[in-house]
Scaffold this motif. Structure first.
Motif, PDB file in Angstrom:
ATOM      1  N   ASN A 232     -25.386  19.453  24.625  1.00 62.02           N
ATOM      2  CA  ASN A 232     -25.863  19.740  25.982  1.00 62.02           C
ATOM      3  C   ASN A 232     -25.706  18.521  26.887  1.00 62.02           C
ATOM      4  O   ASN A 232     -25.810  18.635  28.106  1.00 62.02           O
ATOM      5  N   VAL A 233     -25.469  17.364  26.275  1.00 64.48           N
ATOM      6  CA  VAL A 233     -25.202  16.147  27.058  1.00 64.48           C
ATOM      7  C   VAL A 233     -23.745  16.223  27.534  1.00 64.48           C
ATOM      8  O   VAL A 233     -22.815  15.840  26.830  1.00 64.48           O
ATOM      9  N   GLU A 234     -23.571  16.744  28.746  1.00 64.67           N
ATOM     10  CA  GLU A 234     -22.227  17.078  29.225  1.00 64.67           C
ATOM     11  C   GLU A 234     -21.295  15.883  29.333  1.00 64.67           C
ATOM     12  O   GLU A 234     -20.085  16.016  29.171  1.00 64.67           O
ATOM     13  N   LYS A 235     -21.872  14.700  29.598  1.00 68.27           N
ATOM     14  CA  LYS A 235     -20.988  13.537  29.787  1.00 68.27           C
ATOM     15  C   LYS A 235     -20.289  13.128  28.493  1.00 68.27           C
ATOM     16  O   LYS A 235     -19.363  12.317  28.515  1.00 68.27           O
ATOM     17  N   LEU A 236     -20.709  13.708  27.359  1.00 69.56           N
ATOM     18  CA  LEU A 236     -20.010  13.421  26.107  1.00 69.56           C
ATOM     19  C   LEU A 236     -18.580  13.961  26.123  1.00 69.56           C
ATOM     20  O   LEU A 236     -17.677  13.373  25.510  1.00 69.56           O
ATOM     21  N   PHE A 237     -18.371  15.090  26.800  1.00 66.65           N
ATOM     22  CA  PHE A 237     -17.068  15.765  26.702  1.00 66.65           C
ATOM     23  C   PHE A 237     -15.886  14.894  27.152  1.00 66.65           C
ATOM     24  O   PHE A 237     -14.924  14.731  26.383  1.00 66.65           O
ATOM     25  N   PRO A 238     -15.924  14.326  28.371  1.00 66.90           N
ATOM     26  CA  PRO A 238     -14.769  13.481  28.754  1.00 66.90           C
ATOM     27  C   PRO A 238     -14.577  12.287  27.826  1.00 66.90           C
ATOM     28  O   PRO A 238     -13.436  11.912  27.516  1.00 66.90           O
ATOM     29  N   MET A 239     -15.679  11.723  27.323  1.00 63.10           N
ATOM     30  CA  MET A 239     -15.562  10.574  26.403  1.00 63.10           C
ATOM     31  C   MET A 239     -14.907  11.010  25.094  1.00 63.10           C
ATOM     32  O   MET A 239     -14.048  10.316  24.550  1.00 63.10           O
ATOM     33  N   ILE A 240     -15.337  12.172  24.582  1.00 65.69           N
ATOM     34  CA  ILE A 240     -14.791  12.674  23.309  1.00 65.69           C
ATOM     35  C   ILE A 240     -13.303  13.001  23.461  1.00 65.69           C
ATOM     36  O   ILE A 240     -12.496  12.675  22.583  1.00 65.69           O
ATOM     37  N   ARG A 241     -12.948  13.616  24.578  1.00 68.37           N
ATOM     38  CA  ARG A 241     -11.525  13.954  24.787  1.00 68.37           C
ATOM     39  C   ARG A 241     -10.669  12.690  24.794  1.00 68.37           C
ATOM     40  O   ARG A 241      -9.627  12.617  24.140  1.00 68.37           O
ATOM     41  N   ARG A 242     -11.129  11.682  25.513  1.00 67.24           N
ATOM     42  CA  ARG A 242     -10.349  10.442  25.637  1.00 67.24           C
ATOM     43  C   ARG A 242     -10.240   9.733  24.279  1.00 67.24           C
ATOM     44  O   ARG A 242      -9.161   9.358  23.842  1.00 67.24           O
ATOM     45  N   LYS A 243     -11.365   9.623  23.594  1.00 68.88           N
ATOM     46  CA  LYS A 243     -11.373   8.882  22.329  1.00 68.88           C
ATOM     47  C   LYS A 243     -10.611   9.614  21.227  1.00 68.88           C
ATOM     48  O   LYS A 243      -9.978   8.989  20.383  1.00 68.88           O
ATOM     49  N   THR A 244     -10.688  10.944  21.212  1.00 64.83           N
ATOM     50  CA  THR A 244      -9.962  11.693  20.181  1.00 64.83           C
ATOM     51  C   THR A 244      -8.458  11.439  20.331  1.00 64.83           C
ATOM     52  O   THR A 244      -7.761  11.192  19.341  1.00 64.83           O
ATOM     53  N   LEU A 245      -7.983  11.454  21.564  1.00 69.96           N
ATOM     54  CA  LEU A 245      -6.560  11.149  21.787  1.00 69.96           C
ATOM     55  C   LEU A 245      -6.244   9.708  21.379  1.00 69.96           C
ATOM     56  O   LEU A 245      -5.188   9.439  20.791  1.00 69.96           O
ATOM     57  N   GLU A 246      -7.174   8.803  21.651  1.00 69.28           N
ATOM     58  CA  GLU A 246      -6.970   7.404  21.255  1.00 69.28           C
ATOM     59  C   GLU A 246      -6.841   7.287  19.738  1.00 69.28           C
ATOM     60  O   GLU A 246      -5.972   6.599  19.229  1.00 69.28           O
ATOM     61  N   TYR A 247      -7.731   7.988  19.005  1.00 71.90           N
ATOM     62  CA  TYR A 247      -7.669   7.903  17.541  1.00 71.90           C
ATOM     63  C   TYR A 247      -6.413   8.577  16.978  1.00 71.90           C
ATOM     64  O   TYR A 247      -5.869   8.143  15.972  1.00 71.90           O
ATOM     65  N   LEU A 248      -5.953   9.632  17.638  1.00 74.25           N
ATOM     66  CA  LEU A 248      -4.697  10.252  17.185  1.00 74.25           C
ATOM     67  C   LEU A 248      -3.518   9.311  17.462  1.00 74.25           C
ATOM     68  O   LEU A 248      -2.502   9.335  16.771  1.00 74.25           O
ATOM     69  N   ASN A 249      -3.669   8.518  18.497  1.00 74.05           N
ATOM     70  CA  ASN A 249      -2.699   7.469  18.830  1.00 74.05           C
ATOM     71  C   ASN A 249      -1.262   7.981  18.950  1.00 74.05           C
ATOM     72  O   ASN A 249      -0.322   7.357  18.465  1.00 74.05           O
ATOM     73  N   GLY A 250      -1.137   9.176  19.557  1.00 76.93           N
ATOM     74  CA  GLY A 250       0.202   9.707  19.809  1.00 76.93           C
ATOM     75  C   GLY A 250       0.878  10.315  18.602  1.00 76.93           C
ATOM     76  O   GLY A 250       2.030  10.746  18.673  1.00 76.93           O
ATOM     77  N   TYR A 251       0.167  10.398  17.480  1.00 77.02           N
ATOM     78  CA  TYR A 251       0.790  10.888  16.242  1.00 77.02           C
ATOM     79  C   TYR A 251       1.198  12.358  16.351  1.00 77.02           C
ATOM     80  O   TYR A 251       2.219  12.764  15.819  1.00 77.02           O
ATOM     81  N   LEU A 252       0.374  13.151  17.030  1.00 80.24           N
ATOM     82  CA  LEU A 252       0.702  14.566  17.210  1.00 80.24           C
ATOM     83  C   LEU A 252       1.037  14.818  18.678  1.00 80.24           C
ATOM     84  O   LEU A 252       0.360  14.299  19.563  1.00 80.24           O
ATOM     85  N   ASP A 253       2.074  15.609  18.903  1.00 76.95           N
ATOM     86  CA  ASP A 253       2.507  15.877  20.267  1.00 76.95           C
ATOM     87  C   ASP A 253       2.624  17.394  20.432  1.00 76.95           C
ATOM     88  O   ASP A 253       3.653  17.979  20.144  1.00 76.95           O
ATOM     89  N   THR A 254       1.506  18.028  20.812  1.00 76.82           N
ATOM     90  CA  THR A 254       1.526  19.480  20.986  1.00 76.82           C
ATOM     91  C   THR A 254       1.092  19.821  22.404  1.00 76.82           C
ATOM     92  O   THR A 254       0.441  19.020  23.077  1.00 76.82           O
TER      93      THR A 254
END
Ligand code: ZN
Length: 286
Positions: A232-254
């Motif tokens: 319910n803490v909405e500000k988590l969403f943009p942070m999670i989106r950004r960090k998940t892409l950071e951790y994937l580090n470009g490995y998947l390109d879909t």
């Protein structure tokens, strides 16, 4: 008409509804022992012409439809419920039941009526008192040996985080590090009292993103839906989106990852995903 039960550790949500996900009647019954809770549940359904009942239950619960223990609760911290069988509880009524885990039922609710509509590969994650993951894979809920317990994957503890973790089984599993109780252990306050402290949510988003990166690699979902009290803490969403892409580090390109705002999304059904999923589950009762 179908019946539905969302069986939780503190309350049982019971409902009557149709196969379009429309609820006619809903009630809450506090979870006590089976002998004081089940009669109240049976009373709720009594006198209605019900075709089948779908149950989303806390686990561990046997989901092998061909086994004699289908619907039976296994070794659980909720001691009075250990060995209790949902199937046997309804045998006398003659109403067939379908049982799945609470988080799988919620996943199904979002897939059929919510933010996973039309997709065959979705994971639903609830982050609250505990962390659970429902996996919908090629049009089916994943069960396997028992059912996935992906809230208990081990995560690397971030430097400086000295929290013991809230899971009694694992020091550094996802649930132990990022559930509501984990936040309370770390900061000595409830999550809702910490809403303005950015470092709380930055760390929370970090652990969630580490888990999502692994789920993306393991389950290859076409969408990830996040529900539960913490989300319910909405500000988590943009942070999670950004960090998940950071951790994937470009490995998947879909294409899905290229549209990250529509890839990692909140639950749509506003807390009713579990009971609506259980209602839909009733169709598969036998
Ligand atoms: Zn754990």
């Amino acid at each position: 008409m179908y019946g539905a039960i969302e069986a939780g550790g503190t309350k049982m949500v019971v409902a009557l509804g149709d196969d379009n996900g429309q609820l006619f009647k809903k009630d809450r019954i506090p979870t006590g022992t089976p002998s004081d809770t089940i009669p109240k549940i049976l009373e709720f359904f009594e006198g209605n012409d019900i075709e089948a009942i779908g149950i989303g239950a806390f686990g561990p619960v046997c989901l092998d439809k061909n086994g004699s223990d289908y619907g039976r609760i296994g070794k659980s911290p909720k001691l009075p419920w250990v060995g209790f069988s949902w199937k046997e509880a309804f045998e006398k009524t003659g109403i067939p039941v379908a049982v799945d885990t609470d988080v799988n039922a919620a996943c199904l609710g979002e897939v059929i009526y919510g933010n996973g509509k039309g997709l065959g590969d979705v994971i639903y994650i609830t982050i609250g008192t505990g962390i659970g993951v429902g996996v919908y894979c090629e049009g089916n809920l994943l069960h396997g040996m028992l059912h996935p317990e992906a809230g208990h994957i081990l995560l690397p503890v971030r430097e400086g985080d000295v929290t013991e973790g809230s899971c009694p089984y694992h020091k550094n599993c996802f649930e132990g590090l990022a559930s509501g109780p984990a936040i309370k252990i770390r900061y000595g306050r409830e999550a809702f009292e910490l809403i303005d402290r950015d470092e709380v949510w930055e760390l929370e988003a970090d652990y969630i993103s580490k888990a999502l990166m692994q789920y993306i690699c393991c389950y290859s979902p076409k969408r990830i839906i996040l529900g539960g009290g913490v989300m319910n803490v909405e500000k988590l969403f943009p942070m999670i989106r950004r960090k998940t892409l950071e951790y994937l580090n470009g490995y998947l390109d879909t294409a899905e990852l290229g549209d990250i705002d529509n890839y990692i999304v909140p639950a749509l059904l506003d807390g009713e995903q579990g009971i609506k999923g259980a209602l839909f589950l009733a169709r598969s009762a036998r």
